[in-house]
Motif scaffolding. Sequence first.
Motif, PDB file in Angstrom:
ATOM      1  N   ARG A   1      61.202  -0.792  34.609  1.00 35.60           N
ATOM      2  CA  ARG A   1      62.294  -1.281  34.892  1.00 35.60           C
ATOM      3  C   ARG A   1      61.846  -2.865  35.659  1.00 35.60           C
ATOM      4  O   ARG A   1      60.796  -2.855  36.403  1.00 35.60           O
ATOM      5  CB  ARG A   1      63.308  -0.603  35.727  1.00 35.60           C
ATOM      6  CG  ARG A   1      63.834   0.453  35.381  1.00 35.60           C
ATOM      7  CD  ARG A   1      64.915   1.224  36.227  1.00 35.60           C
ATOM      8  NE  ARG A   1      65.494   2.437  35.747  1.00 35.60           N
ATOM      9  CZ  ARG A   1      65.933   2.602  34.748  1.00 35.60           C
ATOM     10  NH1 ARG A   1      66.440   1.819  33.850  1.00 35.60           N
ATOM     11  NH2 ARG A   1      66.327   3.738  34.113  1.00 35.60           N
ATOM     12  N   ASP A   2      62.334  -4.006  34.943  1.00 28.71           N
ATOM     13  CA  ASP A   2      61.939  -5.175  35.324  1.00 28.71           C
ATOM     14  C   ASP A   2      62.346  -5.194  37.006  1.00 28.71           C
ATOM     15  O   ASP A   2      63.628  -4.831  37.272  1.00 28.71           O
ATOM     16  CB  ASP A   2      62.781  -6.302  34.733  1.00 28.71           C
ATOM     17  CG  ASP A   2      62.189  -7.505  34.768  1.00 28.71           C
ATOM     18  OD1 ASP A   2      62.201  -7.938  35.868  1.00 28.71           O
ATOM     19  OD2 ASP A   2      61.841  -8.258  33.650  1.00 28.71           O
TER      20      ASP A   2
ATOM     21  N   LEU B   1      76.294  -9.350  25.812  1.00 27.33           N
ATOM     22  CA  LEU B   1      75.266 -10.291  25.924  1.00 27.33           C
ATOM     23  C   LEU B   1      75.716 -11.435  25.008  1.00 27.33           C
ATOM     24  O   LEU B   1      76.077 -11.233  23.870  1.00 27.33           O
ATOM     25  CB  LEU B   1      73.996  -9.744  25.342  1.00 27.33           C
ATOM     26  CG  LEU B   1      73.486  -8.610  26.222  1.00 27.33           C
ATOM     27  CD1 LEU B   1      72.000  -8.022  25.517  1.00 27.33           C
ATOM     28  CD2 LEU B   1      72.917  -9.001  27.374  1.00 27.33           C
TER      29      LEU B   1
ATOM     30  N   HIS C   1      61.359  -7.130  26.350  1.00 28.68           N
ATOM     31  CA  HIS C   1      62.255  -6.877  27.096  1.00 28.68           C
ATOM     32  C   HIS C   1      63.443  -6.094  26.173  1.00 28.68           C
ATOM     33  O   HIS C   1      63.848  -6.470  25.327  1.00 28.68           O
ATOM     34  CB  HIS C   1      62.852  -8.199  27.488  1.00 28.68           C
ATOM     35  CG  HIS C   1      62.153  -9.179  28.167  1.00 28.68           C
ATOM     36  ND1 HIS C   1      61.892  -9.416  29.553  1.00 28.68           N
ATOM     37  CD2 HIS C   1      61.138  -9.937  27.973  1.00 28.68           C
ATOM     38  CE1 HIS C   1      61.120 -10.191  30.097  1.00 28.68           C
ATOM     39  NE2 HIS C   1      60.677 -10.442  28.870  1.00 28.68           N
TER      40      HIS C   1
ATOM     41  N   HIS D   1      67.187  -3.813  32.078  1.00 25.63           N
ATOM     42  CA  HIS D   1      66.416  -4.371  31.731  1.00 25.63           C
ATOM     43  C   HIS D   1      64.939  -3.583  32.062  1.00 25.63           C
ATOM     44  O   HIS D   1      64.408  -3.556  33.077  1.00 25.63           O
ATOM     45  CB  HIS D   1      66.201  -5.799  32.637  1.00 25.63           C
ATOM     46  CG  HIS D   1      65.538  -6.738  32.237  1.00 25.63           C
ATOM     47  ND1 HIS D   1      65.692  -8.056  32.656  1.00 25.63           N
ATOM     48  CD2 HIS D   1      64.468  -7.052  31.247  1.00 25.63           C
ATOM     49  CE1 HIS D   1      64.856  -9.112  32.132  1.00 25.63           C
ATOM     50  NE2 HIS D   1      64.032  -8.388  31.098  1.00 25.63           N
TER      51      HIS D   1
ATOM     52  N   ILE E   1      66.933  -5.205  27.028  1.00 26.77           N
ATOM     53  CA  ILE E   1      68.201  -5.727  27.878  1.00 26.77           C
ATOM     54  C   ILE E   1      69.549  -4.991  27.209  1.00 26.77           C
ATOM     55  O   ILE E   1      69.877  -5.247  26.160  1.00 26.77           O
ATOM     56  CB  ILE E   1      68.166  -7.111  27.880  1.00 26.77           C
ATOM     57  CG1 ILE E   1      66.954  -8.019  28.179  1.00 26.77           C
ATOM     58  CG2 ILE E   1      69.347  -7.795  28.642  1.00 26.77           C
ATOM     59  CD1 ILE E   1      66.579  -9.382  28.015  1.00 26.77           C
TER      60      ILE E   1
ATOM     61  N   PRO F   1      65.817  -8.101  37.112  1.00 26.27           N
ATOM     62  CA  PRO F   1      66.891  -7.708  35.928  1.00 26.27           C
ATOM     63  C   PRO F   1      67.799  -8.797  35.590  1.00 26.27           C
ATOM     64  O   PRO F   1      68.342  -9.545  36.552  1.00 26.27           O
ATOM     65  CB  PRO F   1      67.254  -6.457  36.071  1.00 26.27           C
ATOM     66  CG  PRO F   1      67.359  -6.354  37.812  1.00 26.27           C
ATOM     67  CD  PRO F   1      66.109  -7.191  38.124  1.00 26.27           C
ATOM     68  N   VAL F   2      68.092  -9.152  34.449  1.00 26.55           N
ATOM     69  CA  VAL F   2      69.013  -9.937  33.920  1.00 26.55           C
ATOM     70  C   VAL F   2      70.460  -9.428  33.521  1.00 26.55           C
ATOM     71  O   VAL F   2      71.298  -9.964  33.096  1.00 26.55           O
ATOM     72  CB  VAL F   2      68.707 -10.976  32.771  1.00 26.55           C
ATOM     73  CG1 VAL F   2      67.379 -11.895  33.417  1.00 26.55           C
ATOM     74  CG2 VAL F   2      68.326 -10.303  31.579  1.00 26.55           C
ATOM     75  N   ALA F   3      70.188  -7.802  33.559  1.00 22.99           N
ATOM     76  CA  ALA F   3      71.403  -7.117  32.931  1.00 22.99           C
ATOM     77  C   ALA F   3      71.233  -5.931  33.844  1.00 22.99           C
ATOM     78  O   ALA F   3      70.079  -5.517  34.145  1.00 22.99           O
ATOM     79  CB  ALA F   3      71.294  -7.110  31.457  1.00 22.99           C
TER      80      ALA F   3
ATOM     81  N   TRP G   1      72.303  -3.323  22.302  1.00 24.15           N
ATOM     82  CA  TRP G   1      71.422  -3.699  23.394  1.00 24.15           C
ATOM     83  C   TRP G   1      70.409  -4.767  22.455  1.00 24.15           C
ATOM     84  O   TRP G   1      70.885  -5.012  21.452  1.00 24.15           O
ATOM     85  CB  TRP G   1      70.349  -2.700  23.808  1.00 24.15           C
ATOM     86  CG  TRP G   1      69.777  -1.874  22.691  1.00 24.15           C
ATOM     87  CD1 TRP G   1      70.580  -0.728  22.134  1.00 24.15           C
ATOM     88  CD2 TRP G   1      68.552  -1.834  22.066  1.00 24.15           C
ATOM     89  NE1 TRP G   1      69.495  -0.009  21.193  1.00 24.15           N
ATOM     90  CE2 TRP G   1      68.467  -0.873  21.123  1.00 24.15           C
ATOM     91  CE3 TRP G   1      67.401  -2.748  22.276  1.00 24.15           C
ATOM     92  CZ2 TRP G   1      67.124  -0.536  20.259  1.00 24.15           C
ATOM     93  CZ3 TRP G   1      66.438  -2.534  21.368  1.00 24.15           C
ATOM     94  CH2 TRP G   1      66.493  -1.393  20.486  1.00 24.15           C
TER      95      TRP G   1
END
Length: 113
Positions: A30-31, A108, A101, A39, A103, A34-36, A81
């Motif tokens: 996991r980032d 989106l 990535h 992520h 996402i 996160p941008v979502a 996604w």
Amino acid sequence: MPEDTVFDRILSGEIPCDSVFSDELCLAFRDIQPVAPVHILIIPRKRLESLNSSTEADESLLGHLLITATKIAKQEGLKDWRAVINTGSEAGQTVFHLHVHLIGGRALKWPPG
């Protein structure tokens, strides 16, 4: 060899991560920014700076990263996604170790940048 990146340090176990998948070719986690809602970063264990440094010898590895993204998306319950590979600093690449990535989890927009 270039200086170690944060991803090299994650692969070596020096930096912990929230792993969601691991095999002999890649690691997914996991980032931390996160941008979502979902992520996830998928990184090859082999050091490639970007797609620009890949060769035909990397064809199966690159395919494996995308198939892995599909498996993880299903595992995360995502129907829709996006997979993103930034190549170069002007394209938004900030860590120079190839990564995908994954996402999703919200609508989106397009274009993304």
